[in-house]
Design a protein around this motif. Structure first.
Motif, short mmCIF file in Angstrom:
data_model
loop_
_atom_site.label_atom_id
_atom_site.label_comp_id
_atom_site.label_asym_id
_atom_site.label_seq_id
_atom_site.Cartn_x
_atom_site.Cartn_y
_atom_site.Cartn_z
N THR A 97 0.85 -1.18 0.00
CA THR A 97 0.00 0.00 0.00
C THR A 97 0.89 1.23 0.00
O THR A 97 1.72 1.39 0.89
CB THR A 97 -0.90 -0.01 1.26
N ILE A 98 0.75 2.05 -1.02
CA ILE A 98 1.58 3.26 -1.12
C ILE A 98 0.69 4.44 -1.48
O ILE A 98 -0.11 4.38 -2.41
CB ILE A 98 2.71 3.08 -2.16
N ASN A 99 0.86 5.48 -0.70
CA ASN A 99 0.02 6.65 -0.76
C ASN A 99 0.39 7.55 -1.94
O ASN A 99 1.56 7.73 -2.25
CB ASN A 99 0.27 7.35 0.57
N SER A 100 -0.62 8.11 -2.59
CA SER A 100 -0.35 8.97 -3.75
C SER A 100 -0.26 10.45 -3.38
O SER A 100 -0.02 11.28 -4.24
CB SER A 100 -1.42 8.76 -4.83
N THR A 101 -0.48 10.78 -2.12
CA THR A 101 -0.41 12.18 -1.72
C THR A 101 0.98 12.56 -1.21
O THR A 101 1.48 13.63 -1.51
CB THR A 101 -1.44 12.47 -0.61
N PHE A 102 1.60 11.66 -0.45
CA PHE A 102 2.87 12.00 0.20
C PHE A 102 4.07 11.36 -0.48
O PHE A 102 5.04 10.97 0.16
CB PHE A 102 2.79 11.64 1.69
#
Ligand SMILES: Cc1cc2nc3c(=O)[nH]c(=O)nc-3n(C[C@H](O)[C@H](O)[C@H](O)COP(=O)(O)O)c2cc1C
Lengths: 457, 408
Positions: A97-102
């Protein structure tokens, strides 16, 4: 004639940073040592699971202004642990799971392309869109994103990483030692992207990886999240593991595919699912009840009630009645860093309903939180659980499940040993991996073939 | 370590593609097609570990390699493209058991929060063998990959001007902030923060988790880390330096500086300058390694090594130049040189194999036995952690120390 049996997809979610994970059990081991991750991954691979799944949260959760201390706290870096797990497994997919905002597209694309190379084609990315300023305080770029822009950034982020993955086609590296030509094309990896969120150009520096692109997962639940998945994801990690809710979600999301020119088998629906096994169904029911009590201590019950009440309830007795006072309906929430808090859209109504339930059943606060919380998705003997899972999948409540054990790291072992063989006997789960890559396990086409198909049609 | 050796010499190898000579990939031993596979890197690190080396570093960058410092060169006759160094190191960690793993990270465009937990996690998966080499990037074309900052064109010459030095100082100040944040985050969990206290239902003692509250010019970071304090407490931080501004960063913030002296006189001057900066930074009591970097061509006789270098230069179409001294000769000659340089106060060396497939085994099977015969290098690994191999104690946690002082 009835339709052919669907093959089930199974995955293993490393026990998370929430109260599903029972750390107080004597069998519970480390949630951070590599040996725990290796044990868990090897069990999943021994059972021929499609992939291992890791969730992520980029700030320690807080409640009432203090770090939340009742659940497991702390986790490793997603990319780094997956790369290490690639060394101790051979076939198992590795989903992070990897965030697209940070994050930034160039860096994330490098990391996923590298992971895909280093695992020989087993990388997958669960794209999440948490945008909150609370988490943003840990990052250079801060919490700059308004909530309604989370998916516009996520979409553009994913589109941009796809441009980077596709900037190498796979035939650039000649490495011809006699002529001295290493690269066929000096412009390998060239890209230009100009958009609302990203204005970048240059040359990507990781050659095309075995899967072309990582497999894409999506876990958002809003209407926008579902559209995002229908347009761009290979699989959805959903929260709907019951038959009715699962079917409703499945129908909803699959019906959105046509307008993006996609077939229904190009998006897999894989809900998170907890389970408790026993020798008999009755034994499993008793065990499941006990596990739910372990998951909700008195202290945890009070904290969960605070999600709805949005107030400090620490003076209440968890074994006593519910508060008479009403929830605070202001925006400023007592709990930070959790996705599920926003599930209670009308706290006043929920509080009213819960008071009535508690009164009617003579429930204490703790009883109420246990009874209104989620039951485990699958409870029973191995044959009951195997049958239920298969029935759900054949009835299109899902295409399989991402199993979430409550014990780290051995919680998956009984499922691997007792349930999987039954599914294999029924001919609905693989006995050998179909191929080397995660796309092979999931029956997904390679992105190059998708491109070729579209070009031909 | 034998007691006849006055001070042990530390040895590391810098891994970069098929080796440091731009034509190295054309050698029959080079395996250029395997560069993007795990097995290539596993084989390299296994060889280094057989040679009992302290650690390997992995080069990295946020753009294609180039023969020019500040811009792309459009060349197709050299190795281009690479995998993420942290992930290579993590992929190799479970396959090795003693050698330190030190990937390069670029501080200019990445998030200190992400890198701190990545290196902490590398320390977990290697059970205490992680380090990091911090590098900055002032290259405009790499900034364009991120689109958040614009840098003026840059060249090695322009860096020597006054304006260039100012610009360099700014980049290095940012790198210093970056290392500070990474280090604070490693300490943001005390070692005994996880209590699993069933009686009170508390998994952690939150008084032992600390906000780092860093506020700097380029970023602010709240903390604590999401990853508990790594096994070594503080993984080893290192950086390459060629002049005063970067020497200052080495002296203030790192555990190892890599430097590039071309003779003993230069080595002595560099060591003196870094030690003075170390004292000025108030770190005189702390151990700080200074490693000399050398490019090496190693063969059984000097003429063969020199001829090999010339042949590769011919293939490349130009003589290979480097920031580091280029050595071509025998293992015994190299051992002589290393011991001579060591006498100036260097504590170890980071060797850059000209051709990885040839010069790495020449280091482990030629140089290492030669140094062992001279009682100048270990005969077995004496520790399980990288800090242990480097003689660095496990450091106290800055926040635990502060908390103890407050209650005393
Ligand atoms: C089953 C499930 C698991 C999720 N796991 C994570 C997670 O591990 N990390 C995270 O940051 N967000 C996670 N999310 C949050 C979503 O990905 C998404 O960013 C969030 O729900 C907001 O989007 P939405 O409004 O469309 O739901 C999860 C959501 C669901 C439904």
């Amino acid at each position: 004639m009835s339709k052919p049996l669907k093959q089930i997809h199974l995955a293993a979610h490393f026990p998370g940073v929430n109260n599903t994970t029972v750390w107080s059990d004597p069998a519970a081991g480390s949630h951070i040592e590599f040996s725990s991750f290796a044990h868990f991954a090897k069990t999943a691979e021994r059972a021929k699971f499609d992939f291992l799944f890791l969730a992520e949260g980029l700030r320690l959760r807080e409640q009432g202004g203090k770090i939340y201390d009742l659940d497991v706290v702390g986790r490793p870096d997603t990319f780094t642990i997956l790369a290490a797990l690639a060394a101790v497994t051979e076939h198992l997919g590795l989903t992070g799971t990897i965030n697209s905002t940070f994050n930034e597209p160039y860096e994330v694309a490098r990391q996923f392309a590298s992971l895909d190379h280093l695992s020989d084609g087993r990388a997958a990315w669960n794209v999440v869109t948490s945008w909150d300023a609370f988490t943003g305080e840990n990052f250079r770029r801060g919490g700059f994103l308004p909530q309604d822009e989370r998916y516009s950034r996520a979409k553009e982020f994913l589109a941009t990483t796809n441009e980077l993955f596709d900037s190498w086609h796979g035939d650039e590296i000649l490495a011809d030692q006699s002529t001295g030509t290493f690269l066929r094309d000096a412009k390998a990896g060239a890209f230009v992207h100009q958009g609302q969120h990203f204005d970048i150009h240059g040359q990507f520096n990781v050659p095309r990886s075995p899967q072309g692109r990582p497999v894409i997962f999506q876990a958002g639940d809003s209407d926008e999240g579902r559209e995002f998945a229908a347009s761009s994801a290979d699989a959805i990690f959903s929260r709907y593991s019951t038959l009715d809710q699962g079917q409703a979600f499945y129908t909803d999301v699959k019906s959105r595919l046509a307008k993006y020119g996609r077939r229904s088998d190009q998006l897999l629906i894989l809900p998170a699912a907890t389970f408790v096994l026993g020798d008999t169904d009755a034994e499993a029911e008793d065990l499941a009840k006990e596990v739910r009590r372990q998951q909700v201590s008195g202290a945890t019950a009070i904290k969960h009630l605070e999600f709805v009440w949005n107030r400090d309830l620490s003076s209440y007795d968890p074994d006593g009645p519910l508060p008479d006072i009403d929830p605070d309906v202001s925006d400023n929430h007592i709990s930070k860093g959790r996705a599920q808090v926003r599930m209670y859209r009308d706290p006043l109504a929920t509080a009213r309903e819960w008071r009535e339930l508690a009164a009617a059943n003579k429930w204490s606060i703790r009883d109420l939180v246990i009874e209104t919380g989620n039951r485990q998705a699958f409870i029973g003997s191995p044959s009951t659980v195997a049958k239920t899972i298969n029935d759900f999948v054949q009835a299109d409540a899902s295409d399989g499940f991402i199993l979430v054990p409550h014990i780290t790291p051995s919680g998956l072992d009984p499922f691997a040993d007792k349930v999987v063989p039954l599914l294999q006997e029924q001919g609905v789960f693989r006995t050998e991996y179909e191929g080397p890559t995660l796309r092979d396990h999931l029956g997904l086409t390679h992105p190059d073939e998708v491109r070729d198909e579209r070009a031909a049609s | 370590m034998s007691s006849t050796s006055p001070s042990p010499l530390h040895l590391a190898v810098a891994l970069d593609g098929t080796g440091w000579h731009p034509a190295s990939w054309r050698e029959p031993v080079a395996r250029p097609r395997d560069l993007f596979t795990a097995s290539y890197w596993a084989d390299q690190v296994a060889e280094a570990e057989r040679g009992l080396l302290d650690f390997v570093t992995f080069e990295d960058g946020l753009g294609l390699q180039s023969s020019h410092y500040g811009e792309l060169d459009g060349r197709t006759d050299q190795v281009r493209g690479r995998l993420d160094a942290v992930l290579i190191a993590a992929r190799i960690a479970p396959l090795t058991s003693h050698i330190g793993l030190v990937p390069t990270v670029v501080s200019t465009h990445t998030e200190p929060f992400h890198i701190s937990k990545a290196i902490a996690t590398l320390d977990y998966v290697s059970t205490g063998r992680a380090g990091v080499r911090v590098q900055l990037s002032a290259r405009p074309h790499e900034a364009d990959h991120f689109g958040r900052r614009t840098f003026e064109p840059i060249s090695l010459e322009s860096l020597r001007s006054e304006a260039g030095q100012e610009r360099l100082a700014e980049h290095f100040d940012e790198a210093a902030d970056y290392i500070e944040v990474v280090r604070r985050l490693w300490d943001s969990w005390e070692d005994d923060a996880e209590i699993r206290d069933v009686a009170t239902g508390r998994f952690v003692d939150r008084d032992k988790l600390h906000y780092i509250d860093f506020e700097g010019r380029h970023f602010s970071v709240k903390g604590p880390s999401i990853t508990p304090r790594p096994p070594q407490g503080q993984p080893v931080v290192s950086s390459l330096a060629h002049q005063t501004i970067p020497y200052r960063l080495v002296a203030r913030a790192t555990d190892i500086g890599y430097v590039t002296p071309h003779d003993t006189e230069e080595a002595r001057a560099i060591v003196a300058e870094i030690r003075a900066e170390q004292e000025a930074a108030g770190r005189a009591d702390e151990p700080l390694h200074i490693f000399g970097d050398l490019v090496v061509f190693l063969d059984d006789d000097e003429a063969t090594a020199v001829a090999r270098r010339e042949r590769l230069d011919g293939l490349a179409g130009e003589p290979y130049t480097s920031d580091a001294r280029i050595f071509a000769g025998t293992p015994a000659q190299l051992a002589d040189l290393l011991q001579e340089l060591q006498s100036t106060g260097l504590t170890g060396f980071r060797l850059r194999p000209a051709v990885a497939g040839h010069d790495l085994p020449a280091i482990t099977q030629g140089l290492v036995p030669e140094l062992q015969r001279r009682d100048a290098f270990r005969r077995a690994y004496e520790a399980d952690t990288l800090r242990g191999l480097l003689g660095l104690a496990r450091p106290a946690n800055r926040y635990a120390a502060a908390a103890a002082a407050a209650t005393a």
